[in-house]
Design a protein around this motif. Structure first.
Motif, PDB file in Angstrom:
ATOM      1  N   PHE A   5       0.859  -1.182   0.000  1.00  0.00           N
ATOM      2  CA  PHE A   5       0.000   0.000   0.000  1.00  0.00           C
ATOM      3  C   PHE A   5       0.893   1.230   0.000  1.00  0.00           C
ATOM      4  N   THR A   6       0.678   2.106  -0.984  1.00  0.00           N
ATOM      5  CA  THR A   6       1.456   3.336  -1.093  1.00  0.00           C
ATOM      6  C   THR A   6       0.524   4.532  -0.971  1.00  0.00           C
ATOM      7  N   TYR A   7       1.062   5.650  -0.468  1.00  0.00           N
ATOM      8  CA  TYR A   7       0.223   6.805  -0.165  1.00  0.00           C
ATOM      9  C   TYR A   7       0.889   8.136  -0.501  1.00  0.00           C
ATOM     10  N   GLY A   8       2.057   8.090  -1.114  1.00  0.00           N
ATOM     11  CA  GLY A   8       2.793   9.309  -1.423  1.00  0.00           C
ATOM     12  C   GLY A   8       3.379   9.243  -2.815  1.00  0.00           C
ATOM     13  N   SER A   9       4.659   9.513  -2.927  1.00  0.00           N
ATOM     14  CA  SER A   9       5.324   9.534  -4.234  1.00  0.00           C
ATOM     15  C   SER A   9       5.196   8.197  -4.960  1.00  0.00           C
ATOM     16  N   LEU A  10       5.152   7.100  -4.212  1.00  0.00           N
ATOM     17  CA  LEU A  10       5.065   5.781  -4.839  1.00  0.00           C
ATOM     18  C   LEU A  10       3.687   5.477  -5.421  1.00  0.00           C
ATOM     19  N   MET A  11       2.716   6.359  -5.219  1.00  0.00           N
ATOM     20  CA  MET A  11       1.433   6.213  -5.901  1.00  0.00           C
ATOM     21  C   MET A  11       1.612   6.418  -7.407  1.00  0.00           C
ATOM     22  N   CYS A  12       2.685   7.080  -7.796  1.00  0.00           N
ATOM     23  CA  CYS A  12       2.994   7.296  -9.218  1.00  0.00           C
ATOM     24  C   CYS A  12       3.620   6.015  -9.759  1.00  0.00           C
ATOM     25  N   GLU A  13       2.971   5.428 -10.748  1.00  0.00           N
ATOM     26  CA  GLU A  13       3.425   4.146 -11.276  1.00  0.00           C
ATOM     27  C   GLU A  13       4.854   4.206 -11.792  1.00  0.00           C
ATOM     28  N   ASP A  14       5.246   5.311 -12.429  1.00  0.00           N
ATOM     29  CA  ASP A  14       6.607   5.407 -12.955  1.00  0.00           C
ATOM     30  C   ASP A  14       7.649   5.409 -11.842  1.00  0.00           C
ATOM     31  N   ILE A  15       7.371   6.086 -10.744  1.00  0.00           N
ATOM     32  CA  ILE A  15       8.306   6.111  -9.621  1.00  0.00           C
ATOM     33  C   ILE A  15       8.352   4.737  -8.958  1.00  0.00           C
ATOM     34  N   MET A  16       7.197   4.140  -8.718  1.00  0.00           N
ATOM     35  CA  MET A  16       7.153   2.814  -8.080  1.00  0.00           C
ATOM     36  C   MET A  16       7.888   1.778  -8.927  1.00  0.00           C
ATOM     37  N   SER A  17       7.680   1.788 -10.224  1.00  0.00           N
ATOM     38  CA  SER A  17       8.356   0.830 -11.104  1.00  0.00           C
ATOM     39  C   SER A  17       9.865   1.006 -11.069  1.00  0.00           C
ATOM     40  N   ALA A  18      10.310   2.274 -11.064  1.00  0.00           N
ATOM     41  CA  ALA A  18      11.752   2.533 -11.016  1.00  0.00           C
ATOM     42  C   ALA A  18      12.344   2.058  -9.696  1.00  0.00           C
ATOM     43  N   VAL A  19      11.662   2.328  -8.596  1.00  0.00           N
ATOM     44  CA  VAL A  19      12.163   1.915  -7.284  1.00  0.00           C
ATOM     45  C   VAL A  19      12.186   0.388  -7.173  1.00  0.00           C
ATOM     46  N   CYS A  20      11.121  -0.267  -7.599  1.00  0.00           N
ATOM     47  CA  CYS A  20      11.012  -1.731  -7.455  1.00  0.00           C
ATOM     48  C   CYS A  20      11.813  -2.506  -8.485  1.00  0.00           C
ATOM     49  N   GLY A  21      12.124  -1.870  -9.597  1.00  0.00           N
ATOM     50  CA  GLY A  21      12.796  -2.581 -10.669  1.00  0.00           C
ATOM     51  C   GLY A  21      11.858  -3.516 -11.412  1.00  0.00           C
ATOM     52  N   ALA A  22      10.554  -3.315 -11.253  1.00  0.00           N
ATOM     53  CA  ALA A  22       9.552  -4.160 -11.907  1.00  0.00           C
ATOM     54  C   ALA A  22       8.216  -3.428 -11.913  1.00  0.00           C
ATOM     55  N   GLN A  23       7.371  -3.776 -12.849  1.00  0.00           N
ATOM     56  CA  GLN A  23       6.023  -3.225 -12.884  1.00  0.00           C
ATOM     57  C   GLN A  23       5.073  -4.219 -12.249  1.00  0.00           C
ATOM     58  N   SER A  24       4.048  -3.692 -11.589  1.00  0.00           N
ATOM     59  CA  SER A  24       3.038  -4.532 -10.952  1.00  0.00           C
ATOM     60  C   SER A  24       1.660  -3.945 -11.210  1.00  0.00           C
ATOM     61  N   ARG A  25       0.660  -4.820 -11.186  1.00  0.00           N
ATOM     62  CA  ARG A  25      -0.717  -4.339 -11.274  1.00  0.00           C
ATOM     63  C   ARG A  25      -1.017  -3.534 -10.016  1.00  0.00           C
ATOM     64  N   PHE A  26      -1.972  -2.593 -10.128  1.00  0.00           N
ATOM     65  CA  PHE A  26      -2.323  -1.784  -8.967  1.00  0.00           C
ATOM     66  C   PHE A  26      -3.790  -1.403  -9.016  1.00  0.00           C
TER      67      PHE A  26
END
Length: 143
Positions: A5-26
Motif C-alpha cells: 500500500f502506497t500513499y505518497g510519491s510511490l502512488m505514481c506508477e513510474d516512480i514505483m516501477s523505477a524503485v522496485c525494478g519491476a512493474q506490478s498491477r495496482f
C-alpha cells in the motif's frame, strides 16, 4: 509475492516501477486509522497512526521478492515496514505491507494533510530530480 500500500510519491506508477525494478498491477485502496502528513522541507509525506482518519492510496499487487529490499532502502530509516489491512473501493479488504513514519522522527512532520494532487502539480518533478538514481537501487545500491 506480497502487496504494498502506497500513499505518497510511490502512488505514481513510474516512480514505483523505477524503485522496485519491476512493474506490478495496482488498484485504488484506502487505509483506516492513519493520517498522511507532509515531511517538512520535502515533497513526500509520512503516514502516522490516527484514530478515525483514513488515507487514500494505491495498492500494488503481488510484488516480486526482489522489490522489497529496494523499497526498504528507498524508504530509509525514517520509515518502518508494517503489515496493515487495506480496503478496496467495493469494501473488500486485503493484507498488505506499507511504510509508516517512525515516532522518533515525528518532529519532521508538518501540520495538515499531504496533498497528492499538489505533489503531481508542483512536487513530482522536484522529487524525481532529487532522487535520480532510485531506479538503480539494489541490495548494495544507494540513492
Amino acid at each position: 509475492m506480497q502487496h504494498c500500500f502506497t500513499y505518497g510519491s510511490l502512488m505514481c506508477e513510474d516512480i514505483m516501477s523505477a524503485v522496485c525494478g519491476a512493474q506490478s498491477r495496482f488498484v485504488a485502496a484506502s487505509l483506516d486509522g492513519y493520517r498522511r502528513r507532509p515531511v517538512v522541507g520535502q515533497a513526500y509525506p509520512g503516514m502516522v497512526p490516527a484514530a478515525g482518519a483514513r488515507v487514500a492510496g494505491v495498492l500494488y499487487l503481488d510484488l516480486p521478492e526482489s522489490a522489497w529490499p529496494r523499497l526498504d532502502r528507498f524508504e530509509g530509516d525514517e520509515y518502518e515496514r508494517r503489515e496493515v489491512l487495506v480496503r478496496f473501493e467495493d469494501g473488500r479488504t486485503e493484507t498488505a505491507w506499507t511504510y509508516v513514519f517512525r515516532p522518533e522522527y515525528a518532529a519532521r512532520l508538518g501540520e495538515g494533510e499531504w496533498d497528492f494532487e499538489r505533489f503531481l502539480a508542483t512536487g513530482k518533478a522536484r522529487f524525481t530530480a532529487q532522487y535520480v538514481g532510485f531506479d538503480t537501487l539494489g541490495d548494495e545500491g544507494a540513492i
